[in-house]
Design a protein around this motif. Structure first.
Motif, mmCIF file in Angstrom:
data_model
loop_
_atom_site.group_PDB
_atom_site.id
_atom_site.type_symbol
_atom_site.label_atom_id
_atom_site.label_comp_id
_atom_site.label_asym_id
_atom_site.label_seq_id
_atom_site.Cartn_x
_atom_site.Cartn_y
_atom_site.Cartn_z
ATOM 1 N N ARG A 164 11.133 -81.671 -14.150
ATOM 2 C CA ARG A 164 11.470 -83.263 -13.746
ATOM 3 C C ARG A 164 10.131 -83.941 -13.682
ATOM 4 N NH1 ARG A 164 16.796 -84.197 -10.559
ATOM 5 N NH2 ARG A 164 15.832 -86.316 -10.828
ATOM 6 N N THR A 165 9.045 -83.407 -13.564
ATOM 7 C CA THR A 165 7.567 -83.875 -13.569
ATOM 8 C C THR A 165 7.485 -84.945 -14.554
ATOM 9 O OG1 THR A 165 6.654 -82.060 -12.708
ATOM 10 C CG2 THR A 165 5.332 -83.593 -13.418
ATOM 11 N N VAL A 166 7.120 -86.339 -14.495
ATOM 12 C CA VAL A 166 6.846 -87.116 -15.705
ATOM 13 C C VAL A 166 5.767 -86.819 -16.192
ATOM 14 C CG1 VAL A 166 7.011 -89.622 -16.165
ATOM 15 C CG2 VAL A 166 8.493 -88.980 -14.403
ATOM 16 N N THR A 167 5.656 -86.661 -17.619
ATOM 17 C CA THR A 167 4.388 -86.704 -18.227
ATOM 18 C C THR A 167 4.271 -87.634 -19.297
ATOM 19 O OG1 THR A 167 5.425 -84.858 -19.599
ATOM 20 C CG2 THR A 167 4.168 -84.155 -17.641
ATOM 21 N N ASP A 168 5.177 -88.334 -19.498
ATOM 22 C CA ASP A 168 5.066 -89.348 -20.580
ATOM 23 C C ASP A 168 4.225 -90.776 -20.155
ATOM 24 O OD1 ASP A 168 5.838 -91.663 -22.146
ATOM 25 O OD2 ASP A 168 7.579 -90.801 -22.823
ATOM 26 N N PRO A 169 3.241 -91.053 -20.596
ATOM 27 C CA PRO A 169 2.343 -92.059 -20.197
ATOM 28 C C PRO A 169 3.051 -93.335 -20.256
ATOM 29 C CG PRO A 169 1.198 -90.851 -21.825
ATOM 30 C CD PRO A 169 2.671 -90.287 -21.798
ATOM 31 N N GLU A 170 3.902 -93.851 -20.846
ATOM 32 C CA GLU A 170 4.714 -95.027 -21.100
ATOM 33 C C GLU A 170 5.710 -95.062 -19.913
ATOM 34 O OE1 GLU A 170 3.721 -97.655 -22.733
ATOM 35 O OE2 GLU A 170 2.373 -96.329 -23.644
ATOM 36 N N TYR A 184 5.553 -99.486 -2.768
ATOM 37 C CA TYR A 184 5.545 -98.081 -2.613
ATOM 38 C C TYR A 184 5.964 -97.191 -3.815
ATOM 39 C CZ TYR A 184 10.632 -98.494 -1.863
ATOM 40 O OH TYR A 184 11.842 -98.641 -2.061
ATOM 41 N N ALA A 185 5.860 -95.932 -3.789
ATOM 42 C CA ALA A 185 6.086 -94.858 -5.056
ATOM 43 C C ALA A 185 7.193 -93.921 -4.305
ATOM 44 C CB ALA A 185 4.914 -94.261 -5.226
ATOM 45 N N VAL A 186 7.878 -93.566 -5.266
ATOM 46 C CA VAL A 186 9.019 -92.568 -5.064
ATOM 47 C C VAL A 186 8.774 -91.165 -5.918
ATOM 48 C CG1 VAL A 186 11.348 -91.906 -4.884
ATOM 49 C CG2 VAL A 186 10.743 -94.132 -4.084
ATOM 50 N N GLU A 187 8.967 -89.922 -5.520
ATOM 51 C CA GLU A 187 8.806 -89.000 -6.503
ATOM 52 C C GLU A 187 10.094 -88.120 -6.019
ATOM 53 O OE1 GLU A 187 8.692 -84.676 -6.196
ATOM 54 O OE2 GLU A 187 7.398 -85.472 -4.750
ATOM 55 N N SER A 188 10.915 -87.548 -7.129
ATOM 56 C CA SER A 188 12.199 -86.754 -6.797
ATOM 57 C C SER A 188 11.690 -85.436 -7.477
ATOM 58 C CB SER A 188 13.405 -87.474 -7.301
ATOM 59 O OG SER A 188 14.392 -86.703 -7.081
ATOM 60 N N GLN A 189 11.678 -84.240 -6.939
ATOM 61 C CA GLN A 189 11.561 -82.985 -7.271
ATOM 62 C C GLN A 189 10.493 -83.093 -8.545
ATOM 63 O OE1 GLN A 189 15.657 -80.852 -7.121
ATOM 64 N NE2 GLN A 189 16.277 -82.711 -7.424
ATOM 65 N N GLU A 190 9.537 -83.814 -8.437
ATOM 66 C CA GLU A 190 8.298 -83.576 -9.703
ATOM 67 C C GLU A 190 7.282 -82.534 -9.120
ATOM 68 O OE1 GLU A 190 7.335 -87.035 -11.686
ATOM 69 O OE2 GLU A 190 8.638 -88.371 -10.461
ATOM 70 N N LEU A 191 7.099 -82.385 -7.813
ATOM 71 C CA LEU A 191 6.107 -81.466 -7.362
ATOM 72 C C LEU A 191 6.605 -80.227 -7.035
ATOM 73 C CD1 LEU A 191 3.021 -81.323 -6.483
ATOM 74 C CD2 LEU A 191 4.063 -82.034 -4.110
ATOM 75 N N THR A 192 7.891 -80.160 -6.251
ATOM 76 C CA THR A 192 8.621 -78.975 -6.037
ATOM 77 C C THR A 192 10.020 -79.352 -6.152
ATOM 78 O OG1 THR A 192 6.682 -78.521 -4.490
ATOM 79 C CG2 THR A 192 8.961 -77.094 -4.222
ATOM 80 N N LEU A 193 10.701 -78.265 -6.709
ATOM 81 C CA LEU A 193 12.431 -78.467 -6.712
ATOM 82 C C LEU A 193 12.870 -78.258 -5.583
ATOM 83 C CD1 LEU A 193 13.165 -76.247 -10.031
ATOM 84 C CD2 LEU A 193 13.026 -78.723 -9.732
ATOM 85 N N GLY A 194 13.621 -79.554 -5.253
ATOM 86 C CA GLY A 194 14.350 -79.623 -3.960
ATOM 87 C C GLY A 194 13.678 -80.558 -3.018
ATOM 88 N N ASP A 195 12.581 -80.768 -3.373
ATOM 89 C CA ASP A 195 11.965 -81.811 -2.442
ATOM 90 C C ASP A 195 11.330 -83.249 -2.999
ATOM 91 O OD1 ASP A 195 11.610 -80.079 -0.438
ATOM 92 O OD2 ASP A 195 9.505 -79.432 -0.809
ATOM 93 N N ALA A 196 11.204 -84.048 -2.334
ATOM 94 C CA ALA A 196 10.936 -85.549 -2.564
ATOM 95 C C ALA A 196 9.840 -85.972 -1.846
ATOM 96 C CB ALA A 196 12.183 -86.595 -2.784
ATOM 97 N N GLY A 197 9.291 -87.295 -2.251
ATOM 98 C CA GLY A 197 8.251 -88.014 -1.489
ATOM 99 C C GLY A 197 8.307 -89.559 -1.673
ATOM 100 N N GLY A 214 2.612 -90.792 2.918
ATOM 101 C CA GLY A 214 3.668 -90.809 2.455
ATOM 102 C C GLY A 214 4.578 -89.667 3.236
ATOM 103 N N LEU A 215 5.844 -89.732 3.278
ATOM 104 C CA LEU A 215 6.853 -88.741 3.702
ATOM 105 C C LEU A 215 7.249 -87.740 2.521
ATOM 106 C CD1 LEU A 215 9.328 -91.275 5.155
ATOM 107 C CD2 LEU A 215 7.601 -90.069 6.433
ATOM 108 N N VAL A 216 7.350 -86.649 2.945
ATOM 109 C CA VAL A 216 7.796 -85.319 2.094
ATOM 110 C C VAL A 216 8.668 -84.462 2.781
ATOM 111 C CG1 VAL A 216 6.826 -83.298 0.747
ATOM 112 C CG2 VAL A 216 5.290 -85.222 1.324
ATOM 113 N N GLY A 217 9.931 -84.433 2.071
ATOM 114 C CA GLY A 217 10.990 -83.530 2.667
ATOM 115 C C GLY A 217 12.046 -83.242 1.588
ATOM 116 N N PRO A 218 13.076 -82.365 1.855
ATOM 117 C CA PRO A 218 14.214 -82.063 0.877
ATOM 118 C C PRO A 218 14.731 -83.518 0.387
ATOM 119 C CG PRO A 218 14.107 -81.058 3.105
ATOM 120 C CD PRO A 218 13.225 -82.025 3.239
ATOM 121 N N VAL A 219 15.099 -83.488 -0.853
ATOM 122 C CA VAL A 219 15.544 -84.669 -1.681
ATOM 123 C C VAL A 219 16.812 -85.200 -1.026
ATOM 124 C CG1 VAL A 219 16.751 -83.265 -3.422
ATOM 125 C CG2 VAL A 219 15.957 -85.534 -3.937
#
Length: 258
Positions: A164-170, A184-197, A214-219
């Motif tokens: 789920r990690t975004v690697t498309d520059p656009e 603010y920014a949001v990340e969903s399971q891009e760093l670790t599956l099951g976690d979000a930020g 930022g906060l880090v925890g289960p998605v």
């Protein structure tokens, strides 16, 4: 630049990525210098405790003095020092773990980690370096970085840690625009599956972005409909307060309707 210093740094960087140790010949091949030169560098680094030699294999690995240097960097980092109280308060308010990060090259370094108040045993992430594009912290910082730096990062290596990690520059460019809009920014399971930020930028007295908190925890807990907006508001307000303490301006942006 002083060539010998540069080569010594190159040796340390090679050992950072080595698994688990490297010999003189291997290091000479990697950095493109003669074996006697590498041997002399290693002896100097060893005398300072920056590398150690394995008695059985004769190969080298990073030494304990680097831990002292790394801790000294963290202990004297102004953002880390200023953010501790705010990060702990945010963790207590939301019930989630809090990270404070700064951009180092194309990585985000976690300079402070406030544990989730309640829960299972947690691993301390202070000092960890993570790909900027896989974290909410990284996206929050890069969104407010100078345009030239943004373009350099977008055109560089974009590491995928999960499917789920975004690697498309656009796509990333569009995400950064949204971060500038809402604050603010949001990340969903891009760093670790099951976690979000969820992370917001912190600004220093020159109005430049200094880092992010930022906060880090289960998605399912961090981004569920009941808590997501409250978490975003709390994170952004904490970042604003920390920015004011650092002498930075207040970051604007509207909150979206989730």
């Amino acid at each position: 630049m002083v060539q010998s210093v540069r080569r010594a740094v190159h040796v340390l960087r090679e050992l950072t990525g080595a698994a688990p140790r490297l010999g003189v010949t291997e290091l000479a091949d990697r950095i493109g210098v003669s074996k006697p030169t590498v041997h002399a560098l290693l002896r100097t680094l060893e005398a300072e405790g920056l590398v150690v030699q394995d008695a059985e294999s004769g190969k080298y690995q990073l030494g304990p003095a680097l831990v002292t240097l790394g801790n000294a960097y963290l202990d004297t980092h102004e953002l880390r020092t200023r953010s501790m109280t705010w990060a702990n308060a945010l963790a207590a308010k939301t019930g989630e773990a809090v990270w404070v990060g700064v951009l180092v090259g194309d990585q985000v370094m976690v300079v402070h980690h406030a544990f989730r108040p309640e829960g299972m045993v947690q691993a301390l992430e202070t000092g960890a370096t993570l790909p900027w594009n896989a974290t909410a912290l990284g996206k929050a910082v890069v969104a407010f970085a100078p345009e030239a730096q943004q373009e350099k990062l977008l055109s560089g290596t974009l590491v995928a840690l999960t499917g789920r990690t975004v690697t498309d520059p656009e796509v990333l460019r569009a995400q950064l625009e949204q971060v500038r809009d809402i604050g603010y920014a949001v990340e969903s399971q891009e760093l670790t599956l099951g976690d979000a930020g969820i992370a917001a930028p912190i600004f220093e007295r020159s109005s430049a972005v200094a880092g992010a908190i930022g906060l880090v925890g289960p998605v399912e807990r961090l981004l569920d409909e009941e808590h997501r907006q409250a978490h975003a508001i709390a994170t952004r307000e904490t970042a604003r307060n920390l920015s004011r303490e650092l002498g930075g301006f207040r970051a604007g942006g509207r909150l979206p309707a989730f």
